[in-house]
Design a protein around this motif. Structure first.
Motif, short mmCIF file in Angstrom:
data_model
loop_
_atom_site.label_atom_id
_atom_site.label_comp_id
_atom_site.label_asym_id
_atom_site.label_seq_id
_atom_site.Cartn_x
_atom_site.Cartn_y
_atom_site.Cartn_z
N LYS A 180 -11.01 74.29 10.81
CA LYS A 180 -9.76 74.58 11.49
C LYS A 180 -9.83 74.21 12.96
O LYS A 180 -8.88 73.67 13.53
N ASN A 181 -10.96 74.51 13.57
CA ASN A 181 -11.15 74.18 14.99
C ASN A 181 -11.05 72.68 15.21
O ASN A 181 -10.32 72.21 16.10
N ASN A 182 -11.77 71.91 14.41
CA ASN A 182 -11.78 70.46 14.59
C ASN A 182 -10.44 69.82 14.21
O ASN A 182 -10.02 68.84 14.82
N LYS A 183 -9.78 70.39 13.22
CA LYS A 183 -8.47 69.86 12.82
C LYS A 183 -7.45 70.07 13.94
O LYS A 183 -6.61 69.19 14.21
N ALA A 184 -7.52 71.21 14.60
CA ALA A 184 -6.61 71.48 15.72
C ALA A 184 -6.85 70.50 16.86
O ALA A 184 -5.90 70.02 17.50
N LEU A 185 -8.11 70.17 17.09
CA LEU A 185 -8.44 69.21 18.15
C LEU A 185 -7.95 67.81 17.78
O LEU A 185 -7.47 67.07 18.63
N GLU A 186 -8.08 67.45 16.52
CA GLU A 186 -7.59 66.15 16.06
C GLU A 186 -6.08 66.05 16.21
O GLU A 186 -5.54 64.97 16.46
N ALA A 187 -5.39 67.18 16.08
CA ALA A 187 -3.92 67.20 16.20
C ALA A 187 -3.46 67.26 17.65
O ALA A 187 -2.27 67.26 17.91
#
Length: 209
Positions: free
Chosen positions: A177-184
């Protein structure tokens, strides 16, 4: 028996106690030093070297001991395409969060040797699946960098019990979730205040003296 004869009989016993005391003290009188006084110059001088682990800019957000398996070709099956589960090592699997970039990677070092055996960013699309229905082992695929080159890998981690395995899964989901938020782009700072300041500066009428 006369008094002198009694003294002669008792004398060896007293001597034996004294000998025992000497053995206990190493045969050295109190205050006498047995430390060597000679000094030998070392043949090779080693300078202190600062060891850089590559983890200095990261915070540990999770750690758990586990055994790692790698689904790969053995040396005997090299080039045949036949793959089997091979034990790769035991150690602490960790999630490290970069202090500046904010992304989380998975890192595992082999105990004692400290050799890196897992090293990759936690993919937001990665899924953990149970290994043969076990409640204490997880399997996943990734692009790993532990050997110095990026290559597709299929790993399995086996934990001591189901509770540890579940804790790892929860930490893995959190990292995703953390990395997905950063990708977004959620890591972008709120620039509204700066934009307003820039607008006000632009409209400011600067008069020359």
């Amino acid at each position: 028996m006369s008094t002198e004869e009694v003294k002669k009989v008792q004398a060896p016993a007293a001597s034996a106690v004294a000998d025992e005391g000497d053995d206990h003290d190493g045969g050295v009188e109190a205050g006498e030093s047995e430390e060597p006084q000679a000094y030998f110059e070392p043949v090779v001088k080693l300078n202190e070297v600062e060891v850089v682990s590559g983890e200095e800019g990261e915070d540990v957000v999770f750690t758990m001991r586990a055994k790692l398996f790698d689904f790969r070709e053995t040396l005997l099956d090299k080039g045949t395409g036949k793959k089997t589960w091979c034990e790769r090592g035991v150690g602490n699997v960790r999630f490290l969060k970069h202090k500046e970039a904010g992304k989380v990677r998975m890192l595992m070092r082999q105990e004692k040797t400290l050799k890196i055996i897992i090293n990759h960013l936690v993919e937001s699309r990665a899924e953990l699946t149970a290994n043969m229905g076990s409640d204490r082992a997880w399997v996943w695929t990734c692009y790993d960098f532990s050997e110095g080159v990026v290559e597709p890998k299929t790993f399995a981690l086996r934990f001591a019990n189901a509770e540890n395995a579940q804790a790892f899964k929860e930490a893995h989901e959190s990292a995703k979730k953390n990395n997905k938020a950063l990708e977004a782009g959620a890591d972008a700072a709120d620039t509204s205040a700066g934009d307003e300041a820039a607008k006000a500066l632009k409209n400011l009428d600067v008069k020359k003296d």
